[in-house]
Design a protein around this motif. Structure first.
Motif, PDB file in Angstrom:
ATOM      1  N   ASN A 475      37.805  24.491  41.614  1.00 29.01           N
ATOM      2  CA  ASN A 475      37.276  24.762  40.270  1.00 29.01           C
ATOM      3  C   ASN A 475      36.463  26.048  40.257  1.00 29.01           C
ATOM      4  OD1 ASN A 475      38.274  22.559  38.815  1.00 29.01           O
ATOM      5  ND2 ASN A 475      36.725  21.211  39.654  1.00 29.01           N
ATOM      6  N   THR A 476      35.691  26.268  41.322  1.00 28.57           N
ATOM      7  CA  THR A 476      34.878  27.480  41.405  1.00 28.57           C
ATOM      8  C   THR A 476      35.752  28.712  41.583  1.00 28.57           C
ATOM      9  OG1 THR A 476      33.043  26.243  42.367  1.00 28.57           O
ATOM     10  CG2 THR A 476      33.025  28.619  42.673  1.00 28.57           C
ATOM     11  N   THR A 477      36.756  28.625  42.467  1.00 26.46           N
ATOM     12  CA  THR A 477      37.609  29.793  42.698  1.00 26.46           C
ATOM     13  C   THR A 477      38.360  30.193  41.431  1.00 26.46           C
ATOM     14  OG1 THR A 477      39.477  28.446  43.492  1.00 26.46           O
ATOM     15  CG2 THR A 477      37.886  29.217  45.134  1.00 26.46           C
ATOM     16  N   LYS A 478      38.776  29.179  40.644  1.00 26.63           N
ATOM     17  CA  LYS A 478      39.471  29.498  39.388  1.00 26.63           C
ATOM     18  C   LYS A 478      38.529  30.176  38.403  1.00 26.63           C
ATOM     19  CE  LYS A 478      41.166  25.254  38.949  1.00 26.63           C
ATOM     20  NZ  LYS A 478      41.870  24.087  38.375  1.00 26.63           N
ATOM     21  N   ALA A 479      37.292  29.700  38.330  1.00 26.75           N
ATOM     22  CA  ALA A 479      36.305  30.308  37.430  1.00 26.75           C
ATOM     23  C   ALA A 479      35.974  31.732  37.862  1.00 26.75           C
ATOM     24  CB  ALA A 479      35.036  29.458  37.397  1.00 26.75           C
ATOM     25  N   VAL A 480      35.805  31.930  39.170  1.00 26.41           N
ATOM     26  CA  VAL A 480      35.493  33.266  39.699  1.00 26.41           C
ATOM     27  C   VAL A 480      36.629  34.238  39.391  1.00 26.41           C
ATOM     28  CG1 VAL A 480      35.326  34.549  41.870  1.00 26.41           C
ATOM     29  CG2 VAL A 480      33.872  32.550  41.485  1.00 26.41           C
ATOM     30  N   THR A 481      37.866  33.777  39.560  1.00 25.64           N
ATOM     31  CA  THR A 481      39.018  34.638  39.299  1.00 25.64           C
ATOM     32  C   THR A 481      39.088  35.037  37.833  1.00 25.64           C
ATOM     33  OG1 THR A 481      40.189  33.452  41.041  1.00 25.64           O
ATOM     34  CG2 THR A 481      41.497  34.865  39.631  1.00 25.64           C
ATOM     35  N   LYS A 482      38.771  34.103  36.955  1.00 25.66           N
ATOM     36  CA  LYS A 482      38.790  34.431  35.523  1.00 25.66           C
ATOM     37  C   LYS A 482      37.744  35.482  35.187  1.00 25.66           C
ATOM     38  CE  LYS A 482      40.664  30.030  33.856  1.00 25.66           C
ATOM     39  NZ  LYS A 482      40.798  29.267  35.092  1.00 25.66           N
ATOM     40  N   GLY A 483      36.519  35.336  35.738  1.00 28.20           N
ATOM     41  CA  GLY A 483      35.490  36.346  35.506  1.00 28.20           C
ATOM     42  C   GLY A 483      35.910  37.706  36.018  1.00 28.20           C
ATOM     43  N   TYR A 484      36.511  37.721  37.199  1.00 32.33           N
ATOM     44  CA  TYR A 484      37.028  38.956  37.803  1.00 32.33           C
ATOM     45  C   TYR A 484      38.095  39.589  36.903  1.00 32.33           C
ATOM     46  CZ  TYR A 484      40.115  41.437  41.159  1.00 32.33           C
ATOM     47  OH  TYR A 484      40.927  42.339  41.805  1.00 32.33           O
ATOM     48  N   ALA A 485      39.018  38.764  36.411  1.00 34.69           N
ATOM     49  CA  ALA A 485      40.104  39.274  35.571  1.00 34.69           C
ATOM     50  C   ALA A 485      39.576  39.835  34.254  1.00 34.69           C
ATOM     51  CB  ALA A 485      41.114  38.153  35.302  1.00 34.69           C
ATOM     52  N   ILE A 486      38.597  39.157  33.663  1.00 34.23           N
ATOM     53  CA  ILE A 486      38.045  39.619  32.380  1.00 34.23           C
ATOM     54  C   ILE A 486      37.342  40.962  32.551  1.00 34.23           C
ATOM     55  CG2 ILE A 486      36.308  39.124  30.608  1.00 34.23           C
ATOM     56  CD1 ILE A 486      36.947  36.091  31.175  1.00 34.23           C
ATOM     57  N   ALA A 487      36.518  41.088  33.586  1.00 31.97           N
ATOM     58  CA  ALA A 487      35.795  42.343  33.816  1.00 31.97           C
ATOM     59  C   ALA A 487      36.753  43.484  34.098  1.00 31.97           C
ATOM     60  CB  ALA A 487      34.818  42.171  34.976  1.00 31.97           C
ATOM     61  N   SER A 488      37.752  43.238  34.930  1.00 30.87           N
ATOM     62  CA  SER A 488      38.715  44.294  35.258  1.00 30.87           C
ATOM     63  C   SER A 488      39.527  44.688  34.026  1.00 30.87           C
ATOM     64  CB  SER A 488      39.644  43.832  36.379  1.00 30.87           C
ATOM     65  OG  SER A 488      40.390  42.700  35.995  1.00 30.87           O
ATOM     66  N   ALA A 489      39.828  43.709  33.170  1.00 25.29           N
ATOM     67  CA  ALA A 489      40.579  44.008  31.949  1.00 25.29           C
ATOM     68  C   ALA A 489      39.794  44.937  31.039  1.00 25.29           C
ATOM     69  CB  ALA A 489      40.916  42.712  31.212  1.00 25.29           C
ATOM     70  N   ALA A 490      38.490  44.698  30.919  1.00 27.63           N
ATOM     71  CA  ALA A 490      37.660  45.526  30.045  1.00 27.63           C
ATOM     72  C   ALA A 490      37.600  46.965  30.544  1.00 27.63           C
ATOM     73  CB  ALA A 490      36.251  44.938  29.959  1.00 27.63           C
ATOM     74  N   ILE A 491      37.396  47.146  31.856  1.00 29.58           N
ATOM     75  CA  ILE A 491      37.298  48.507  32.405  1.00 29.58           C
ATOM     76  C   ILE A 491      38.650  49.208  32.328  1.00 29.58           C
ATOM     77  CG2 ILE A 491      36.742  49.844  34.469  1.00 29.58           C
ATOM     78  CD1 ILE A 491      34.839  47.603  35.277  1.00 29.58           C
ATOM     79  N   ALA A 492      39.744  48.474  32.630  1.00 31.22           N
ATOM     80  CA  ALA A 492      41.082  49.068  32.539  1.00 31.22           C
ATOM     81  C   ALA A 492      41.403  49.472  31.108  1.00 31.22           C
ATOM     82  CB  ALA A 492      42.121  48.068  33.050  1.00 31.22           C
ATOM     83  N   ALA A 493      41.012  48.643  30.147  1.00 32.38           N
ATOM     84  CA  ALA A 493      41.283  48.950  28.738  1.00 32.38           C
ATOM     85  C   ALA A 493      40.527  50.196  28.284  1.00 32.38           C
ATOM     86  CB  ALA A 493      40.908  47.756  27.862  1.00 32.38           C
ATOM     87  N   LEU A 494      39.308  50.383  28.785  1.00 35.84           N
ATOM     88  CA  LEU A 494      38.548  51.594  28.449  1.00 35.84           C
ATOM     89  C   LEU A 494      39.249  52.841  28.980  1.00 35.84           C
ATOM     90  CD1 LEU A 494      34.836  50.514  28.999  1.00 35.84           C
ATOM     91  CD2 LEU A 494      35.909  51.188  26.843  1.00 35.84           C
ATOM     92  N   ALA A 495      39.797  52.748  30.194  1.00 37.28           N
ATOM     93  CA  ALA A 495      40.537  53.881  30.758  1.00 37.28           C
ATOM     94  C   ALA A 495      41.784  54.166  29.929  1.00 37.28           C
ATOM     95  CB  ALA A 495      40.909  53.581  32.209  1.00 37.28           C
ATOM     96  N   LEU A 496      42.489  53.120  29.521  1.00 38.19           N
ATOM     97  CA  LEU A 496      43.669  53.303  28.675  1.00 38.19           C
ATOM     98  C   LEU A 496      43.296  53.879  27.311  1.00 38.19           C
ATOM     99  CD1 LEU A 496      45.556  49.982  29.468  1.00 38.19           C
ATOM    100  CD2 LEU A 496      46.377  52.275  29.990  1.00 38.19           C
ATOM    101  N   PHE A 497      42.170  53.431  26.780  1.00 39.00           N
ATOM    102  CA  PHE A 497      41.718  53.925  25.482  1.00 39.00           C
ATOM    103  C   PHE A 497      41.456  55.435  25.530  1.00 39.00           C
ATOM    104  CE2 PHE A 497      38.075  55.015  22.741  1.00 39.00           C
ATOM    105  CZ  PHE A 497      38.653  54.781  21.505  1.00 39.00           C
ATOM    106  N   SER A 498      40.850  55.902  26.617  1.00 39.21           N
ATOM    107  CA  SER A 498      40.582  57.338  26.728  1.00 39.21           C
ATOM    108  C   SER A 498      41.886  58.128  26.755  1.00 39.21           C
ATOM    109  CB  SER A 498      39.748  57.624  27.979  1.00 39.21           C
ATOM    110  OG  SER A 498      40.467  57.299  29.150  1.00 39.21           O
ATOM    111  N   ASP A 499      42.916  57.559  27.388  1.00 38.59           N
ATOM    112  CA  ASP A 499      44.216  58.236  27.386  1.00 38.59           C
ATOM    113  C   ASP A 499      44.827  58.235  25.989  1.00 38.59           C
ATOM    114  OD1 ASP A 499      46.551  59.365  29.031  1.00 38.59           O
ATOM    115  OD2 ASP A 499      47.489  57.736  27.910  1.00 38.59           O
TER     116      ASP A 499
END
Length: 700
Positions: A475-499
């Protein structure tokens, strides 16, 4: 180009080790005939669902590929030749994303019974099998992602133009990820919520009790949601993030002053190929880290798994420096880019720590459990409060990381675009450990299913005790992975937005809140994650309602179920949630594709830019709140089930089950699906940017 071959080799090596770990997992003992029959039912249900889902998505994918082929023929100098290559890349991205999820799901649904059997020997052996089984998904995801991205880059001739063409590959990955997350999320939580409401709340029987007709559908859902869904999600995030960095590298090259910004650079194309080589060396680091996951004398399961993450992170940083020195140099400008990669690894580590604090057995989770003493209402209030509060530290971490990744290269080089490149490299570095992170996530459904098989097959209490220990960590590993995925998605989207801003040529002074089109776009973008989540939550509710009715009907009409003499009709509930997921996934899926096109054509490129920022900001907050809040509700329930406040069957437990019922679609359906929503909309904006500039009704 010579060092770029490392990316192709790393992709193949990753797939080779995925195959090795799959063989290792499948060679283990699978237990009794009864255990295998239960596992076989889970395999059959998961395969049937994914086959039907992918057939449905394939029709949509072919239609979109034709649209890309025709609509983008005027956007590139190569005409239909270039648009055809984008369409081919789109189909390949969709196919690879689907394959990554399918491979992982296949091994996961076969590894579960082997973990249950290994639990007879204790936690050490069971952990090794579960983690190796999860590693199959992790290495398949990064292997296919890096191999596909680098192969298409090489096939399309390399350089900036090739990067523009492989955006199609990223969009294909985004489409599959979106539908896999939506459909898998609806399936898993409609089954889970329905089975829990009838079984735990009404009938008072344990979780995974074989008398409950919804238990097979529930166990199938763990795999199609957490394994195939997360696999497709992080496959897409990995690909899109690499492409975002490559696009910004291409912008630097088009500026014509690369050697002035980075004096020690080996070649101009190094800035485009650098993200791919970082991903390659990180794969080798992750493979070594998987072998480092060995349990010590204290048998600390979480500590053992984190040992792998720490090993991958440390080795990656060392290898990142060697890659940076080779491709970009060792001067101040080059070191500034290396430092952004280190920032990405630090963000990953801090997100893991913060997510674990809010979702593990610490004070936030305990506060929800304590609130259950006075009923479901106070449990729900406490859970919502924890979810909202849990957004604070992640946002501070992400903002600090973005500022550091931007200003260090900017100060070192004096070029703002170098700062944007730094942000994109931080995102690439953060996702470089995807192989080991997905292994942690896929470990979760394997151990969850193992516990279900142990319960349904009437295995001894000590075996169930071992699987419960593994599942609690899952349960913890799944929660940690979701937090990781959400944060990475936000930073990746900002990079795409600048392009995107560079592609449509919007000047900074034009993109202002004083422009009403920008403000309207922001408001529409801020709204979309809420509408999207509402549609998903309603879909789960409707599916769960039908499961509840079916389980009630079987309890009432089929004699012998209560006494355990008659086997329930498990297939009925599997069919119900399969049909519900496939029917309900279409509308939220099309939101990501249709809305950006409509806004871009009617309100123009500037309004669409506002929409993208609105989606990123609103989506980040809502996804964090839902994912963390849902996981906290779940572990509050488990804390009570472990004996706190009276244990199972107590009034506090019944209140906690209600809270978990609300939290389930939060953490496993709506919250995680916002990630691909954000990135898919950004990819659509980039692909069709030239059309919005040419044909927008309000292009100003």
């Amino acid at each position: 180009m010579d060092l770029l071959l490392l990316a192709l080799i790393a992709g193949l090596v990753s797939l080779l080790f995925a195959a090795i770990f799959a063989v290792y997992t499948l060679k283990q003992e699978s237990g009794s005939a009864k255990m295998n029959a239960i596992s076989g039912a889970i395999q059959e249900g998961a395969s049937a669902y994914l086959n039907r889902q992918y057939r449905t998505i394939a029709i949509v994918a072919v239609i979109i590929a034709v649209i890309l082929f025709v609509a983008l023929s005027h956007a590139f100098d190569g005409g239909f030749f270039d648009s055809g290559r984008i369409a081919i890349g789109f189909m390949a991205g969709a196919a690879c994303s689907a394959a990554a999820g399918y491979i992982g799901m296949s091994v996961s649904t076969r590894g579960n019974v082997r973990v249950a059997q290994a639990a007879f020997s204790g936690v050490r052996k069971a952990l090794a099998i579960a983690f190796k089984g999860g590693a199959v998904t992790g290495l398949a995801v990064v292997g296919l992602a890096l191999l596909g991205t680098s192969s298409f880059y090489v096939l399309y001739g390399g350089g900036s133009h090739a990067v523009d063409l492989i955006v199609g590959y990223g969009f294909g990955a985004s489409l599959i990820s979106l539908f896999a997350r939506i459909g898998g999320g609806i399936y898993t939580k409609a089954a889970d919520v329905g089975a829990d409401l009838v079984g735990k709340v009404e009938a008072g029987i344990p979780e995974d009790d074989p008398r409950n007709a919804g238990v097979i559908a529930d166990n199938v859902g763990d795999n199609v949601g957490d394994c195939a869904g997360m696999g497709a999600d992080l496959f897409e995030t990995y690909v899109v993030t690499a492409i975002a960095a490559m696009l910004i590298g291409g912008l630097l090259i088009k500026g014509g002053n690369v050697t002035e910004i980075f004096p020690g650079i080996a070649a101009d194309l190094a800035l485009i190929e650098y993200p791919l080589v970082l991903g390659a060396v990180a794969i080798f680091a992750s493979i070594i880290a998987i072998f480092a996951v060995r349990m010590g004398k204290r048998e600390n399961i979480m500590g053992t798994l984190y040992k792998g993450v720490i090993t991958a992170a440390v080795l990656s940083i060392i290898l990142f420096y060697l890659v940076t020195a080779t491709l970009i140099g060792t001067d101040l400008a080059a070191i500034s880019i290396f430092s952004t990669a280190v920032v990405g690894i630090i963000i990953m580590a801090l997100m893991v720590i913060v997510t674990e604090y809010f979702t593990q057995m610490h004070s936030p989770v305990r506060s929800i459990a304590d609130a259950s003493k006075t009923g479901a209402g106070t449990n729900l209030i406490a859970g919502l409060a924890v979810g909202m509060m849990s957004t604070g530290w992640p946002v501070i971490i992400i903002c600090s990381g973005i500022l550091a990744a931007y200003f260090v290269p900017f100060v070192a080089t004096g070029a703002s675009i170098a700062g944007l490149y730094g942000i994109s490299i931080a995102a690439v570095a953060m996702l470089s450990t995807t192989g080991i992170i997905v292994a942690l996530d896929s470990y979760g459904p394997i151990t969850d299913n193992a516990g279900g098989i142990a319960e349904m097959a009437d295995l001894p209490p000590d075996v169930r005790g071992t699987t419960d220990k593994l599942d609690a960590v899952g349960n913890t590993t799944k929660a940690v992975t979701k937090g990781y995925a959400i944060a990475s998605a936000a930073i990746a989207a900002l990079a795409l937005f600048s392009d995107y801003l560079h592609k449509v040529g919007i000047a900074a002074e034009d993109f202002s809140l004083f422009n009403p089109l920008v403000l309207v776009g922001l408001l529409i973008g801020g709204l979309l994650p809420f509408i999207f989540s509402s549609v998903m939550m309603r879909a789960v509710g409707k599916g769960a309602f039908k499961v509840v009715e079916e389980v009630r009907r079987q309890f009432k009409e089929i004699p012998g179920i209560w006494e355990g003499k008659t086997k329930p009709e498990y297939g009925k509930c599997v069919d119900i949630v399969t049909t519900a997921a496939l029917r309900e996934m279409v509308v939220p899926g099309m939101i990501a594709v249709v809305v950006p096109v409509v806004v871009g054509l009617l309100l123009g490129a500037i309004a669409l830019g506002g929409l993208l920022i609105g989606v990123i900001i609103s989506g980040l907050m809502l996804a964090l709140m839902m994912a963390n809040g849902g996981a906290a509700w779940d572990n509050a329930k488990k804390m009570i089930e472990d004996g706190y406040l009276g244990g199972k069957g107590s009034d506090a437990h019944k209140a906690a089950v209600v809270g978990d019922t609300v939290g389930d679609p939060f953490k496993d359906t709506a919250g995680p699906a916002i990630n691909p929503l954000i990135k898919a909309m950004t990819m659509v904006a980039i692909l069709f940017s030239s059309l919005f500039m040419a044909y927008g009704v309000l292009p100003v």
